[in-house]
Design a protein around this motif. Sequence first.
Motif, mmCIF file in Angstrom:
data_model
loop_
_atom_site.group_PDB
_atom_site.id
_atom_site.type_symbol
_atom_site.label_atom_id
_atom_site.label_comp_id
_atom_site.label_asym_id
_atom_site.label_seq_id
_atom_site.Cartn_x
_atom_site.Cartn_y
_atom_site.Cartn_z
ATOM 1 N N MET A 220 -3.033 49.705 20.613
ATOM 2 C CA MET A 220 -3.624 50.027 19.311
ATOM 3 C C MET A 220 -4.684 51.118 19.451
ATOM 4 S SD MET A 220 -3.864 46.245 17.539
ATOM 5 C CE MET A 220 -4.640 46.846 16.041
ATOM 6 N N SER A 221 -5.458 51.070 20.513
ATOM 7 C CA SER A 221 -6.469 52.103 20.755
ATOM 8 C C SER A 221 -5.822 53.475 20.914
ATOM 9 C CB SER A 221 -7.293 51.779 22.002
ATOM 10 O OG SER A 221 -8.081 50.650 21.798
ATOM 11 N N GLU A 222 -4.726 53.514 21.659
ATOM 12 C CA GLU A 222 -4.003 54.776 21.846
ATOM 13 C C GLU A 222 -3.439 55.286 20.522
ATOM 14 O OE1 GLU A 222 -3.659 56.796 24.515
ATOM 15 O OE2 GLU A 222 -5.100 55.483 25.498
ATOM 16 N N LEU A 223 -2.898 54.389 19.735
ATOM 17 C CA LEU A 223 -2.349 54.785 18.435
ATOM 18 C C LEU A 223 -3.433 55.264 17.478
ATOM 19 C CD1 LEU A 223 0.299 51.949 18.035
ATOM 20 C CD2 LEU A 223 0.762 54.396 18.393
ATOM 21 N N HIS A 224 -4.607 54.640 17.549
ATOM 22 C CA HIS A 224 -5.729 55.098 16.718
ATOM 23 C C HIS A 224 -6.154 56.507 17.131
ATOM 24 C CE1 HIS A 224 -6.555 51.715 14.107
ATOM 25 N NE2 HIS A 224 -6.475 50.897 15.138
ATOM 26 N N LEU A 225 -6.130 56.786 18.420
ATOM 27 C CA LEU A 225 -6.453 58.137 18.888
ATOM 28 C C LEU A 225 -5.430 59.142 18.367
ATOM 29 C CD1 LEU A 225 -7.511 57.491 22.610
ATOM 30 C CD2 LEU A 225 -8.994 58.134 20.687
ATOM 31 N N GLN A 226 -4.154 58.769 18.390
ATOM 32 C CA GLN A 226 -3.101 59.645 17.873
ATOM 33 C C GLN A 226 -3.284 59.896 16.379
ATOM 34 O OE1 GLN A 226 0.900 58.328 18.730
ATOM 35 N NE2 GLN A 226 0.384 57.862 20.859
ATOM 36 N N SER A 227 -3.597 58.841 15.627
ATOM 37 C CA SER A 227 -3.750 59.014 14.181
ATOM 38 C C SER A 227 -5.001 59.822 13.858
ATOM 39 C CB SER A 227 -3.767 57.662 13.458
ATOM 40 O OG SER A 227 -4.917 56.912 13.767
ATOM 41 N N ASP A 228 -6.073 59.657 14.628
ATOM 42 C CA ASP A 228 -7.282 60.468 14.431
ATOM 43 C C ASP A 228 -6.997 61.941 14.692
ATOM 44 O OD1 ASP A 228 -8.727 58.188 13.805
ATOM 45 O OD2 ASP A 228 -9.723 58.057 15.755
ATOM 46 N N LYS A 229 -6.247 62.220 15.745
ATOM 47 C CA LYS A 229 -5.876 63.602 16.065
ATOM 48 C C LYS A 229 -5.025 64.188 14.936
ATOM 49 C CE LYS A 229 -3.511 66.437 19.477
ATOM 50 N NZ LYS A 229 -2.690 66.462 20.681
ATOM 51 N N TRP A 230 -4.055 63.424 14.446
ATOM 52 C CA TRP A 230 -3.204 63.869 13.345
ATOM 53 C C TRP A 230 -4.051 64.185 12.120
ATOM 54 C CZ3 TRP A 230 -2.404 61.833 8.458
ATOM 55 C CH2 TRP A 230 -1.332 62.358 7.741
ATOM 56 N N TRP A 231 -4.990 63.291 11.795
ATOM 57 C CA TRP A 231 -5.839 63.463 10.622
ATOM 58 C C TRP A 231 -6.691 64.729 10.737
ATOM 59 C CZ3 TRP A 231 -6.419 62.729 5.797
ATOM 60 C CH2 TRP A 231 -7.656 62.750 5.176
ATOM 61 N N LYS A 232 -7.300 64.942 11.871
ATOM 62 C CA LYS A 232 -8.148 66.127 12.062
ATOM 63 C C LYS A 232 -7.325 67.407 11.969
ATOM 64 C CE LYS A 232 -11.592 63.643 14.687
ATOM 65 N NZ LYS A 232 -12.128 63.307 15.988
ATOM 66 N N THR A 233 -6.132 67.393 12.540
ATOM 67 C CA THR A 233 -5.228 68.542 12.445
ATOM 68 C C THR A 233 -4.820 68.772 10.999
ATOM 69 O OG1 THR A 233 -4.407 68.141 14.684
ATOM 70 C CG2 THR A 233 -3.024 69.496 13.245
ATOM 71 N N LEU A 234 -4.517 67.690 10.288
ATOM 72 C CA LEU A 234 -4.078 67.782 8.896
ATOM 73 C C LEU A 234 -5.157 68.383 7.998
ATOM 74 C CD1 LEU A 234 -1.638 66.867 7.021
ATOM 75 C CD2 LEU A 234 -3.165 65.003 6.368
#
Length: 89
Positions: free
Chosen positions: A49-63
């Motif tokens: 879950m921690s790894e997935l949260h990092l992925q979603s945070d990266k996606w959000w910042k890029t978006l």
Amino acid sequence: MEEIRQYLGEIKTSESHEIEPVIERLAGLEELLLIAEDVALSDKIKNEMSELHLQSDKWWKTLIASHGWDVNPDTHWEVDCQENKVWIY
């Protein structure tokens, strides 16, 4: 107190498809964590879950950068992957 949802904008289908499996996996892991009784399994779920949260945070910042949205990167967000729409809280 209930959070107020504010429409932010539309995204490309490709952007939606990129985050959808991450969101779905997180939801599944959250449910699994509720019933996991084994400590080792719980730890493994939390790590993923921690790894997935990092992925979603990266996606959000890029978006938000690619769309030029003036939004704090720490803002809570929600994506409708069917309609390709984004809301913030």
